[in-house]
Design an enzyme around this catalytic site. Structure first.
Site, PDB file in Angstrom:
ATOM      1  N   CYS A 378      -1.193  -2.038   6.466  1.00 26.39           N
ATOM      2  CA  CYS A 378      -0.159  -2.413   7.433  1.00 26.39           C
ATOM      3  C   CYS A 378       1.075  -1.522   7.248  1.00 26.39           C
ATOM      4  O   CYS A 378       1.041  -0.348   7.573  1.00 26.39           O
ATOM      5  CB  CYS A 378       0.153  -3.905   7.309  1.00 26.39           C
ATOM      6  N   HIS A 513      -5.174  -6.108   8.012  1.00 28.12           N
ATOM      7  CA  HIS A 513      -5.114  -6.688   6.667  1.00 28.12           C
ATOM      8  C   HIS A 513      -6.527  -7.012   6.189  1.00 28.12           C
ATOM      9  O   HIS A 513      -7.026  -8.118   6.414  1.00 28.12           O
ATOM     10  CB  HIS A 513      -4.260  -7.956   6.672  1.00 28.12           C
ATOM     11  N   GLU A 515      -7.571  -7.783   3.349  1.00 28.92           N
ATOM     12  CA  GLU A 515      -7.615  -8.843   2.335  1.00 28.92           C
ATOM     13  C   GLU A 515      -7.887 -10.213   2.926  1.00 28.92           C
ATOM     14  O   GLU A 515      -8.402 -11.110   2.244  1.00 28.92           O
ATOM     15  CB  GLU A 515      -6.312  -8.862   1.523  1.00 28.92           C
TER      16      GLU A 515
END
Length: 538
Positions: A378, A513, A515
């Protein structure tokens, strides 16, 4: 909803006892018994959602696939259950009040005086029941601590639900603390007794006591808790600290938590199949390899701000039989002299605001020049563009308009309009409200062939989650690519989603993202390959 059974998880004595991990662990055990299970988190704060709250105030904001900004516990639920949840799996007092007031304005209460009971409690019950559709079990975690003013009407709603559904459909699990007094070498049960008394005074009687303790409890102490709290002796479950949160389901299973659950719900003996889970946990606890990641962030005083990313590194490590150690590097203090001895790779995560930006840019430059594996997420990707433009292309005034709206070279900028998940045009300006104005949730990304991204994901198109307002400015793309920085991922309207640097072991930036989609059983591919690259360096 008719077949659904409910397990309500409350907390007592103090906060941060691990209700989220406890809820996730119970859900995991039931899921591995082949039941359809989900989890709902109730947050008693009056914010609509945590989207505009400081990471230092709240911790990480977890984004679901449908674009909801939620509590970080939703991330735990997804990671334990290995499935996507939605905005239905989290609500706040702010949302409840907003719904009730909106209904009152529409005249749906037929002129009645609006009260906590029944109007607020009815809305709470409606949302709980809605989240239970199609499930065998819904675990409901109630945020806060029993006795807090903010949580009173949630406990009243739970009391009413038990009355409506019957004892055979509801279990109340109360998570409490058994403190250890070092000077007398004693474990004390009195706080638990008082917490249960307060819970019962509010109309909710627990059937299972989940006792957080630094030490195991002997049979005498467990019997004392059972007697004083009016539960069966096998319903006192001791939750000692574990080396990994992913060991908690195994601990709960060993403590016999499924016995009182099966008894209360009139089920046959439950036998979860946990062999594959156990294997991964063993690799987390006793790995063969080690690797050190330089984590360049600015919210380091509360590391839960990066919870999903920390867990994603653990997931990748488990699948590579490696312990991923994090070297925390404060971006405000990072410079060209910062010691990176022993650091195998550099990670620059997402974030907001100007503080610490120059330190992150310096870290990216060092990763590029020193050939350290690099992953920018990001804001981390956006700053990789800024660094490259300044130091390779010679555009010294390159910046993001987030930090300088009048910068000479706006290589990262705010686009005035974009298509949301529902293919609706959204307009945003520098004066737009902060809440709910970002590109949120899951969006498709087309991957360029023969890229590191394609090698990781092994497919030409992926869907990953976003949480950002600013985008890479394509105006300068030809100049970057002529110097080896390639665009390898595109979103809708040709938005730039991913970049890679040629002639570098691993230099990848992604606007999304990764994750948020990493799980213990299925780590995110680009994070997995990032750790692989770091291992080859170590």
């Amino acid at each position: 909803m008719d077949r659904a059974k409910f397990i309500f998880v409350t907390g007592g004595v103090l906060s941060s006892l691990g209700k989220g991990i406890s809820s996730s662990s119970i859900a995991t055990l039931l899921q591995h018994c082949n039941y359809q299970v989900s989890i709902l988190k109730i947050d008693p704060y009056i914010n609509i959602d945590p989207g505009t709250m400081s990471p230092l105030e709240h911790g990480e904001v977890f984004v679901t696939s449908d674009g909801a900004e939620t509590d970080l516990d939703i991330g735990h639920y997804e990671r334990f259950l290995n499935r996507n949840l939605t905005r239905l799996n989290n609500f706040t007092t702010g949302q409840i009040f907003s719904s009730v007031i909106e209904n009152e304005r529409k005249g749906e209460y037929l002129g009645k005086t609006i009260q906590i009971v029944p109007h607020v409690t009815d809305e709470i019950k409606r949302r709980i029941k809605s989240a239970a559709k199609g499930l065998d079990f819904l675990i409901v975690e109630v945020g806060g601590t029993v006795g807090d003013m903010e949580g009173m009407f949630y406990l009243e709603a739970i009391r009413q639900l038990k009355l409506e559904l019957g004892n055979e459909k509801v279990i109340n699990v109360h998570v409490t603390l058994i403190p250890y007094i070092q000077t007398t070498n004693e474990l004390k049960t009195k706080p638990t007794q008082h917490s249960v008394q307060e819970l019962r005074r509010l109309g909710v009687t627990p059937q299972i006591i989940l006792a957080r303790s630094p030490k195991p409890l002997d049979k005498e102490l467990k019997n004392k808790i059972a007697l004083s709290c009016d539960v069966e002796q096998d319903s006192v479950i001791v939750a000692t600290d574990t080396k990994s949160i992913y060991a908690c389901p195994i601990l709960f299973l060993q403590e016999g938590i499924l016995t009182p659950i099966a008894r209360r719900f009139n089920l046959n003996k439950l036998h979860p199949k946990m062999a594959a889970w156990n294997t991964l946990v063993e690799k987390i606890i006793a790995p063969k390899h080690k690797v050190k990641i330089g984590f360049v962030g600015k919210y380091l005083s509360l590391k839960e701000s990066y919870k999903s990313l920390i867990e994603a590194l653990i997931h990748a490590g488990a699948h590579l039989d490696a312990q991923v150690n994090i070297e925390w590097l404060d971006s405000e203090n990072f410079n060209e002299k910062t010691d990176l001895e022993g650091v195998d790779a550099i990670l620059v995560p997402g974030g907001f605001g100007e503080r610490g930006i120059e330190g992150k840019i310096c870290a990216i430059q060092r990763a590029r020049l020193e050939k350290l594996p690099f992953l920018g997420i990001c804001l981390g990707m956006q700053l990789a563009i800024v660094e490259f433009c300044r130091n390779v292309l010679g555009l010294k005034g390159a910046n993001s308009t987030e930090f300088n709206q009048r910068c000479e070279y706006p290589v990262v900028y705010l686009i005035g309009d974009f298509m949301d998940q529902n293919h609706q045009k959204q307009v945003r300006t520098y004066n737009s409200p902060l809440g709910g104005t970002m590109r949120l949730g899951e969006y498709e990304c087309e991957i360029m062939p023969n890229s590191l991204l394609e090698k990781a994901y092994k497919k030409p198109s992926i869907k990953e989650r976003h949480r950002h307002r600013y985008e890479i400015n394509p105006k300068y793309r030809q100049e970057w690519e002529s110097k080896g920085l390639k665009v390898v991922g595109f979103g809708a309207n040709h938005l730039i989603e991913a970049i890679e640097l040629e002639d570098h072991p691993f230099f990848v930036g992604v606007q999304f993202h990764p994750e948020f989609t990493s799980r213990l059983q299925s780590p995110n591919p680009i994070i997995l390959d990032f750790i692989k690259s770091a291992l080859s360096k170590s």
